[in-house]
Design a protein around this motif. Structure first.
Motif, short mmCIF file in Angstrom:
data_model
loop_
_atom_site.label_atom_id
_atom_site.label_comp_id
_atom_site.label_asym_id
_atom_site.label_seq_id
_atom_site.Cartn_x
_atom_site.Cartn_y
_atom_site.Cartn_z
N THR A 171 0.84 -1.00 -0.06
CA THR A 171 0.14 0.15 0.23
C THR A 171 0.74 1.21 0.12
O THR A 171 0.96 2.59 -0.41
N VAL A 172 1.81 1.29 0.40
CA VAL A 172 3.22 1.95 0.76
C VAL A 172 2.70 2.95 -0.82
O VAL A 172 3.61 3.54 -1.17
N PHE A 173 4.34 1.52 -1.44
CA PHE A 173 4.55 1.72 -2.90
C PHE A 173 3.49 1.84 -3.61
O PHE A 173 3.85 2.63 -4.33
N ARG A 174 2.53 1.60 -3.42
CA ARG A 174 0.68 2.06 -4.66
C ARG A 174 0.90 3.79 -4.19
O ARG A 174 0.76 4.40 -4.78
N PHE A 175 0.57 4.01 -3.21
CA PHE A 175 0.20 5.21 -2.86
C PHE A 175 1.11 5.93 -3.27
O PHE A 175 1.29 6.84 -4.46
N ILE A 176 2.78 6.00 -3.29
CA ILE A 176 3.62 6.72 -3.89
C ILE A 176 3.39 6.84 -5.20
O ILE A 176 3.68 7.67 -5.65
N SER A 177 3.80 5.90 -5.72
CA SER A 177 3.43 5.49 -6.96
C SER A 177 2.48 6.14 -8.08
O SER A 177 1.98 6.96 -8.99
N TYR A 178 1.52 5.82 -7.17
CA TYR A 178 0.25 6.22 -8.13
C TYR A 178 -0.17 7.68 -8.13
O TYR A 178 -0.09 8.97 -9.09
N ARG A 179 -0.10 8.68 -6.72
CA ARG A 179 0.28 9.79 -6.90
C ARG A 179 1.24 10.58 -8.06
O ARG A 179 1.12 11.94 -7.90
N THR A 180 2.27 9.40 -8.31
CA THR A 180 2.84 10.52 -8.94
C THR A 180 3.12 9.72 -10.24
O THR A 180 4.04 11.04 -10.71
N TRP A 181 3.46 8.99 -10.38
CA TRP A 181 3.58 8.21 -11.82
C TRP A 181 2.12 8.13 -12.86
O TRP A 181 1.85 8.58 -14.22
N VAL A 182 0.77 7.70 -12.10
CA VAL A 182 0.11 7.05 -12.47
C VAL A 182 -1.62 8.80 -12.60
O VAL A 182 -1.86 8.63 -14.03
N PHE A 183 -2.12 9.53 -11.83
CA PHE A 183 -2.63 10.15 -11.66
C PHE A 183 -1.64 11.57 -11.49
O PHE A 183 -1.65 11.86 -9.89
N LYS A 184 -1.19 12.03 -12.23
CA LYS A 184 -0.74 13.25 -12.15
C LYS A 184 -1.45 14.43 -12.20
O LYS A 184 -2.58 14.79 -12.99
N ALA A 185 -0.49 15.94 -11.63
CA ALA A 185 -1.09 16.78 -10.56
C ALA A 185 -1.67 17.59 -12.31
O ALA A 185 -0.73 17.43 -12.61
N LEU A 186 -2.22 17.97 -12.76
CA LEU A 186 -2.65 19.19 -14.06
C LEU A 186 -1.51 20.11 -13.84
O LEU A 186 -1.35 20.94 -12.40
N PRO A 187 -0.82 20.91 -14.50
CA PRO A 187 0.08 21.90 -14.59
C PRO A 187 -0.52 22.85 -13.79
O PRO A 187 -1.86 23.55 -14.88
N GLU A 188 0.24 24.25 -12.64
CA GLU A 188 -0.88 25.10 -12.49
C GLU A 188 -0.21 25.99 -13.50
O GLU A 188 1.00 26.49 -13.86
N LEU A 189 -0.89 26.93 -14.23
CA LEU A 189 -0.90 27.91 -14.73
C LEU A 189 0.40 29.00 -13.96
O LEU A 189 -0.23 29.35 -13.57
N ALA A 190 1.08 29.72 -14.85
CA ALA A 190 2.19 30.44 -13.41
C ALA A 190 1.22 31.81 -14.06
O ALA A 190 1.98 32.47 -12.87
N GLU A 191 0.54 32.07 -14.79
CA GLU A 191 -0.25 33.56 -15.28
C GLU A 191 -1.21 33.62 -15.93
O GLU A 191 -1.82 32.78 -16.32
N PRO A 192 -2.72 33.83 -15.13
CA PRO A 192 -3.90 34.35 -16.08
C PRO A 192 -3.22 34.67 -17.32
O PRO A 192 -2.64 35.33 -18.08
N PRO A 193 -4.29 33.58 -17.78
CA PRO A 193 -4.32 33.95 -19.65
C PRO A 193 -4.66 35.20 -19.50
O PRO A 193 -5.60 36.15 -19.29
#
Length: 178
Positions: A133-155
Motif C-alpha cells: 500500500t505504501v508503494f502504491r500510494f507513492i507510485s499512483y500519486r507520482t506517476w499514474v494520477f498526475k496533477a494538472l500543471p498549474e498556470l504560471a500566469e492568468p491567461p
C-alpha cells in the motif's frame, strides 16, 4: 552518484504536496479495497479451495479493479485524465508490483518460515498488504494520477475591436495586452 540523503530528500519532496484530505481519501478507497481483498481471499480459500498464493492473487486482482474506480472517479477525479490508456497501463503495472510485494511477503512467511495457521497467513497477508500500500500510494500519486500543471500566469485576454455601425457610439471595453 546518489547518496542515501539524496534519495530520502527526493522522497520528502514527493510527499511534501500531500494533503491530509488526500491521505484520508486514499485510506478510504484503500480500506474498501482491503475489505474486498480479504473477503475475496477468504472465499477463494474456503469456498473454492484455492492454495494460499493463488487465492491471494485472485483476491488482489478483484481489489485492484474496484480500487481503480475509487481512485479515478473520487480521489483523483481532478487529475489529468487526457490519456486513459497510459493511466490504466501504469495503474496496472504499479498495482501488479504491489501485488508481487504482498504475495512475496506471504510466500516467504508460508514457505520460508513455515507459517501455515490461519492467523499466521492473515498476519503475513496484512504485513504484505501494508508494504504494498505504501508503494502504491507513492507510485499512483507520482506517476499514474498526475496533477494538472498549474498556470504560471492568468491567461491574457484578447483586445476586443470596436464594431462599426449603430453600436459604434457605445463605448467598448479594451483589454491591455501583457
Amino acid at each position: 552518484m546518489t547518496t542515501t540523503t539524496g534519495r530520502s530528500s527526493a522522497l520528502v519532496q514527493k510527499l511534501r504536496g500531500v494533503s491530509s484530505g488526500e491521505v484520508i481519501k486514499f485510506g478510504v478507497v484503500g480500506l474498501g479495497g482491503v475489505v474486498i481483498n480479504f473477503v475475496a481471499f477468504w472465499i477463494c480459500i474456503n469456498g473454492f479451495g484455492l492454495a494460499t498464493l493463488r487465492a491471494n492473487i485472485a483476491a488482489t486482482l478483484v481489489a485492484i479493479a474496484t480500487n481503480y474506480l475509487g481512485y479515478r472517479y473520487w480521489l483523483y477525479r481532478d487529475r489529468d485524465a487526457s490519456s486513459r490508456k497510459r493511466e490504466i497501463t501504469l495503474f496496472l503495472l504499479f498495482s501488479g508490483a504491489g501485488m508481487l510485494i504482498e504475495t512475496g511477503v506471504l510466500a516467504v512467511s508460508k514457505y520460508g518460515f513455515g507459517f501455515d495457521s490461519h492467523l499466521q497467513v492473515f498476519a503475513a497477508k496484512t504485513l504484505g498488504l501494508g508494504i504494498g500500500t505504501v508503494f502504491r500510494f507513492i507510485s499512483y500519486r507520482t506517476w499514474v494520477f498526475k496533477a494538472l500543471p498549474e498556470l504560471a500566469e492568468p491567461p491574457v485576454l484578447p483586445v476586443i475591436p470596436v464594431i462599426p455601425g449603430p453600436l459604434a457610439a457605445v463605448e467598448q471595453p479594451q483589454y491591455a495586452e501583457r
